[in-house]
Structure formats: C-alpha cells, structure tokens
Write a protein that holds these residues in place. Structure first.
Motif, PDB file in Angstrom:
ATOM      1  N   UNK A 101     -62.561  43.099  14.232  1.00 40.41           N
ATOM      2  CA  UNK A 101     -62.926  42.376  15.545  1.00 40.41           C
ATOM      3  C   UNK A 101     -61.526  41.571  16.034  1.00 40.41           C
ATOM      4  N   UNK A 102     -60.644  41.373  15.103  1.00 32.86           N
ATOM      5  CA  UNK A 102     -59.655  40.498  15.823  1.00 32.86           C
ATOM      6  C   UNK A 102     -58.803  41.439  16.818  1.00 32.86           C
ATOM      7  N   UNK A 106     -60.250  42.435  19.387  1.00 31.57           N
ATOM      8  CA  UNK A 106     -60.993  42.433  20.622  1.00 31.57           C
ATOM      9  C   UNK A 106     -60.173  42.137  21.853  1.00 31.57           C
ATOM     10  N   UNK A 107     -59.313  41.042  21.658  1.00 36.85           N
ATOM     11  CA  UNK A 107     -58.599  40.798  22.948  1.00 36.85           C
ATOM     12  C   UNK A 107     -57.623  41.564  23.507  1.00 36.85           C
ATOM     13  N   UNK A 108     -56.886  42.148  22.171  1.00 36.32           N
ATOM     14  CA  UNK A 108     -55.909  43.263  22.885  1.00 36.32           C
ATOM     15  C   UNK A 108     -56.562  44.488  23.386  1.00 36.32           C
ATOM     16  N   UNK A 121     -57.538  43.612  26.900  1.00 38.47           N
ATOM     17  CA  UNK A 121     -56.260  43.586  27.672  1.00 38.47           C
ATOM     18  C   UNK A 121     -56.233  44.867  28.189  1.00 38.47           C
ATOM     19  N   UNK A 158     -67.635  36.836  23.466  1.00 37.72           N
ATOM     20  CA  UNK A 158     -66.338  36.381  23.520  1.00 37.72           C
ATOM     21  C   UNK A 158     -65.742  36.881  24.819  1.00 37.72           C
ATOM     22  N   UNK A 201     -60.612  37.900  31.904  1.00 35.41           N
ATOM     23  CA  UNK A 201     -61.500  39.138  31.824  1.00 35.41           C
ATOM     24  C   UNK A 201     -62.626  38.949  32.810  1.00 35.41           C
TER      25      UNK A 201
END
Ligand code: FMN
Ligand code: SF4
Ligand code: FES
Lengths: 186, 434
Positions: A41-42, A44-46, A49, A80, A87
């Motif tokens: 899950x962590x 997700x941001x990368x 991007x 998120x 985003x």
C-alpha cells in the motif's frame, strides 16, 4: 483537499483495452518501490507519480488497475488519490502553469502574472487554451518565496517572473498535442 | 552569545555566482562525513546525550527539544523508523529547499547520525511533491551515499541495516503535520491522527518512529564535530545554536540567511535582506503564516523560541519572515492567509473545516466593501472556537489559523474597523454575503 467534492460525472471516461499500468510501470514499482516499504500500500504515492508522469492525469480505470496491483479495494485507492491536488483526474493542456498565490507572491505581484496570462492567452485559473497547450492553475506556496512571484511549469520552477517575458517564453514552447514531461520544457 | 560563522550554510557562499552543488567528493573534501565516522565509534546512548546536552530544538515549527524526543522511543521495540520532514509547505518557508539545493549530503550525514543513535532501520525523506528538482538531487546524493557505504550497512554492533529513501508527497500542506505525514507515507490520505498513541510508540506502519525536520538533522554533524558546549555558545539559553532565516515579501534582497537564534528582526531585515522595499516597515510574520503577525512597534523582536511569550505570537515557527511595508492592505493579506487555511484544512474537525471557510467568507465580504458592523467580533469569536490547542481539533492547523486572525485583529484593529464603519455610514450594512 479531501472535503472539496469532485464532480464524478466529469471524470467519466469509457474503458479501454490497453491497461494504464503498463508492464514498465509495474516493473519499476516492483523493483524499486516495493522493497522500500513493509507493505504494498505504501507504494501508492510513488505509483501514481509514475502514472501522472506518463499520462499527465489519472483515468478512473487506472485507479481500478492500481487497486488490483496494490491488493487494495478501488475505494481505498480512490480515497487516497482524490486527496492529493497533484493527482489530477482530468486531462490538462500540455503545459500546466501553476502560479503561486500565497502571501509572499501576492505581496510581490502574482496578480500581474495572472492578468498577463489572461491578456495573452485568454484564460482564467482553472482553464485551458483552446489548442490544449496551456492550463493555468493557482496553487499555494511553492516554497520559493524569495523568488516571488513564481510558478511551476510542469516540473520546472520559474522565479522572479516578469509577466510579459514569462508569457512570451510560454508562447515559444512547442505546441504539439498531448501531455509533456519536464524534458520538453528544458 | 557569539555567533561562530556559518554552520549550516558553510558550503553556500553569499555570492550567488559562486554557489554550486556539493556532490559526495566535494563534501568529503570539505570535511564531510567526518562526524559520522566519529559517531560510529561512540555508543548510541552517548550520541543521544550529546544532542540532549546541546539543547538543539526542532526547526520544523514546534521547537520541541530534539534529544528529548529521541528518548521517548520504547526500549525494546523494533524496527524503528525515522521520517524526515521535508514537506516545507508553510507559506514564507523555503530554508530547507535552499540548503538541499546546494548541500544535500549535510542532511544525509545528519540522517545517518540520527539513525545510528536511535538504531533506526529505515529513514524516509518525505519531500513535498512540488520539489521535483530537490527530489532528483536527493536521489542522486543517496545513490552516492549507498555507493560509499553511508547507507545499506549494519549499524556497528547490531544486526540492523540502515536504509534511506525519498518519498514524494503530492501537494497537500497537511502532510507536513507529523501524523498526516505518516498516513501519507503509508499510502493513505494525509489525515492527521488522534494522539495518543504518539509516533515514538506507534508511528509509521504502527512501529516506533521519530519525525524530525531537515534543518534539525542538518545541525547534527556540527554538534558532533564541535561539541554541545560550542553549540550552546550560539543563541540564547533557551534557544541554542545557529538558525536559517528565510526573508521574503517587501525586502530588497529576499533570501535565506544564517544567524544565531535571538537576533533582532530589524537586524535580519536591514543587515541581511537589504532593508524594507517600497516604503516603511509596517508588519511582519515571524515564521510562516501560522504564527500570527508582529506589529509596527515590534520591529526589534528577538527571533528565538521565546518570541511567542514576549510578543504575543504563536512562536518562531519555521523562521520564514514575511515583511510587509506601510502600503500593504493588511485585510487583503489576512484574507490570503485565511484562504490558505480554508483550502488546506483536511476537513476532519468541524471547527477547523467550517471555521476557516467562514472566516474566509467574512474577510471576502469585508474586502469587497460589504463588511457588516458585527464582523470584527464575529471573526474574534470564530478564532476562539477553533483554536486553543489542545482541545477542539486533532492537529495544529486550526490553531495556526486562530493565531493568524487573532493577532491581526489585536494589532491592527483600525484596518478592519474602518472598513466596516465606512459602509455603515453609507447605510449599506447588511448587503450580501459572498
Ligand atoms: C499543519 C502543520 C504543518 C506542518 N508542516 C511542517 C512542515 O512542512 N515541515 C516541518 O518540518 N514541520 C512541519 N510541521 C511540524 C511537524 O508536525 C513536526 O513538529 C516537526 O516536523 C517535528 O520536527 P522537529 O522536531 O525537528 O522540528 C507542521 C505542523 C503542523 C501542525
Ligand atoms: S485541525 Fe484541521 S487540518 Fe488538523 S486534523 Fe483537524 S480538520 Fe484536519
Ligand atoms: S508564497 Fe509564493 S512561493 Fe511561497
């Protein structure tokens, strides 16, 4: 921010067969990002991007695909992704001009930048030129207040902006359709 | 007080033409990573003690003693994480960016020292999404650091391998709040968490976590090199050490300057920032918009962690000073600040979500000439309901908005009241709310 509700209908787009999460993107996430965190899950941001970098916006289908890939539910991903302003769920022009509107930039004349943009390109914040070249957005402090007024054009910071010069620089950028990454601006 | 010359900016000359990026080899050639070497031969407890003794206080806004924070980690809980706060989104703040633009390894050395002292497995540098350039610089610097064994190795005497990664945010001020940051690191929306549990006990991925600002960590190599007593020769008894000050707004030479804590704001503006531009000094914000405003008679305020008590502001904050001259429309500036908070409130707490939005509406109508006589008191009352941590809200954003509005009203009441009065005299009070 999270509680500013997005119009879901505007974000509607028909499905496409070709996946948004290409093998290349998945491979980069698996190789580079998964090992960095104790869970998927962590990443997700990368991951988003990378999607933003590739497509310039986030299609609803990409959210579903990301959910499968990260072993989450689509709603968890939607939750998120919609929180973060970078985003974007809608397509933009090739160059996104993020003009800072926070206090130091207002003190140093960010209004003049917006006025010049209106005069030259005929767009207000939130709008895109008819040829899909330039999208104008107002953003909060870019962390470059000593260079006020400033703006982020795609991924590049422009500081101590002189409105007329800045607009003519933008005019000289190539106008081919589609979204661009920072490489074109340099 | 004796300021020993640039400590944090020692590799960054005043003359912009001579500034350059220090890569690994340049950093080593100028004494870099010597402190890390020294630390690796010490006991972790002794490193923590050194930092406690130095009196180093957090540079991210709250000014919490750094060494004390480290001692909150539970003794036998592992793995432990370090989250480096490089979100830097408070309007008026750009010091961390300036440092990393030229000297990324000073941060990496600080991280390596903190990681050793606290037996950290993984350090995440949480950098705001808009800092594209700095994220690339840090990635490149990290690759060099891994190559030279700064990371990717076991902490001496343990089985814990020390890693360090960059994690990019995506445009949300609230992710600078330490627990919002942790949520964002975990791939969720950046909603601050209710405390307790505190991050030192259950932080990132529910494991013990330290959160420190970039500048706080960048102080560590110098503390190790010269000792705690030396660090304390700078600044004041309660605020030791050197500090980066960002100056922007109406000054002739805006930029980042290093001085010891406790210098007068007037000195900072006149000696370093080239004086006030376009008029005379009227007001300034001492450290990011959450801190409130300094009045015209507070030009000589000492910039240290006691500033809040002495000058009726929230605190030193990020030491990003925003200067306003006597031609500035302070009502418009307060509207700008409140719009920022209304836009960046994460919306979890009703007083914050509704309070900031309503204050923005009221300020809008005052600026547009439709202010009503009761608006002044209404703003003051809204402040009271929102702020005063701990209490009505989960994080400090609401209190920042409270202090910003409250101090503007207290220190410049006539700017607001005169606008309300003039409409009243003309008999149009009560006209529409935007
Ligand atoms: C709304 C809000 C925003 C914050 N933004 C930042 C930030 O951008 N950078 C930062 O270092 N600290 C920020 N902080 C402070 C952090 O919560 C935390 O106190 C700090 O990172 C701790 O590091 P330090 O002890 O080294 O200062 C913010 C706090 C709040 C309440
Ligand atoms: S105080 Fe505001 S920003 Fe902080 S958690 Fe509550 S709603 Fe979110
Ligand atoms: S206020 Fe515009 S960059 Fe900070």
């Amino acid at each position: 921010m999270a509680w500013i509700v997005e119009d879901r209908l505007k974000a509607y787009q028909p499905a496409r067969n070709e996946p948004y999460l290409t093998a290349k993107i998945k491979d980069e996430v698996s190789r580079k990002y998964f090992p960095r965190y104790p869970n998927k899950r962590a990443a997700l941001l990368p991951l988003f991007h990378l999607i933003m970098h590739e497509y310039g916006y986030i299609a609803p289908q990409a959210i579903d695909e990301a959910a499968t890939f990260l072993e989450l539910t689509p709603s968890q991903v939607q939750d998120a992704v919609t929180f973060y302003e970078e985003f974007r769920l809608e397509k933009t022009g090739r160059y996104v001009v993020n003009v800072c509107r926070s206090i130091s930039c207002e003190l140093c004349g960010h209004q003049r930048v917006l006025e010049k943009m209106r005069e030259i390109f005929g767009i207000e914040p939130g709008e895109t030129t008819a040829d899909d070249k330039i999208t104008l957005l107002e953003v909060e402090c870019l962390g470059a207040c000593e260079q006020a007024p400033c703006a982020l054009v795609n991924e590049d910071l422009h500081g101590r902006i002189k409105p007329a010069e800045f607009c003519s620089q933008l005019q000289q950028l190539p106008a081919a359709p589609g979204h661009s990454t920072t490489d074109d601006v340099r | 007080m004796a300021y020993a010359g640039p400590v944090l900016l020692k590799r960054i000359p005043d003359d912009p033409a001579q500034r350059k990026l220090y890569r690994y080899a340049d950093y080593i050639a100028t004494g870099g990573y010597a402190s890390l070497k020294k630390v690796l031969a010490m006991l972790p407890e002794d490193v923590i003690k050194l930092v406690v003794d130095s009196g180093l206080r957090g540079r991210g806004g709250a000014g919490f003693p750094c060494g004390t924070k480290w001692t909150f980690l539970p003794k036998d809980l592992f793995p432990r994480y370090l989250a480096v706060n490089f979100d830097e989104s408070e309007p008026g703040t750009f010091k961390d960016r300036y440092l990393i633009d030229h000297d990324p390894h000073i941060l990496l050395e600080g991280i390596a020292i903190a990681a050793f002292a606290n037996k950290i497995s993984t350090s995440y540098i949480y950098i705001r999404g808009e800092y594209h350039h700095e994220a690339k610089l840090l990635e490149a610097a990290l690759a060099e650091a891994y190559e030279h064994g700064i990371f990717g190795q076991k902490h001496p005497g343990t089985d814990i391998v020390s890693h360090c990664y960059v994690h990019r945010g995506a445009g949300a001020y609230i992710c600078g709040e330490e627990t919002g940051l942790l949520e964002s690191l975990e791939g969720k929306r950046g909603w601050p968490r209710i405390k307790p549990p505190f991050p030192a006990v259950a932080g990132a991925f529910a494991k013990p976590t330290i959160i420190n600002n970039v500048e706080t960590l960048a102080c560590l190599p110098a503390i190790v090199e010269h000792g705690a007593a030396w660090f304390k020769t700078m600044g004041t008894p309660s605020s030791s050490g050197p500090k980066l000050f960002g100056v922007s707004g109406h000054v002739n030479k805006p930029g980042v300057f290093e001085e010891e804590l406790g210098i007068k704001m007037s000195t900072l503006i006149e000696k370093y920032a080239g004086g006030v531009k376009g008029g005379k000094y009227r007001a300034a914000i001492p450290g990011g918009v959450s801190m409130g405003v300094l009045g015209t008679d507070q030009y000589n305020a000492e910039l240290d962690f006691d500033i809040g008590r002495k000058y009726n502001v929230l605190g030193l904050g990020t030491a990003g000073v925003i200067v306003m001259n006597d031609k500035t429309d302070l009502v418009v500036m307060l509207r700008n600040i409140v719009r920022f908070f209304a836009h960046e409130s994460c919306g979890q707490c009703t007083p914050c979500r509704e309070g900031t939005a309503w204050m923005h509406k009221i300020l809008n109508r005052i600026v547009d000439g439709f202010g009503q006589p009761q608006d002044f008191d209404m703003l003051a009352e809204l402040c009271l309901t929102m702020g005063a941590m701990p209490g009505t809200t989960i994080c400090g954003l609401a209190d920042g908005a409270n202090w910003a509005v409250k101090t503007f009203l207290q220190k410049f009441p006539e700017d607001f009241k005169s606008r309300l009065k003039s409409r009243q005299v003309q008999g149009v009070a009560g006209a529409g709310v935007a």
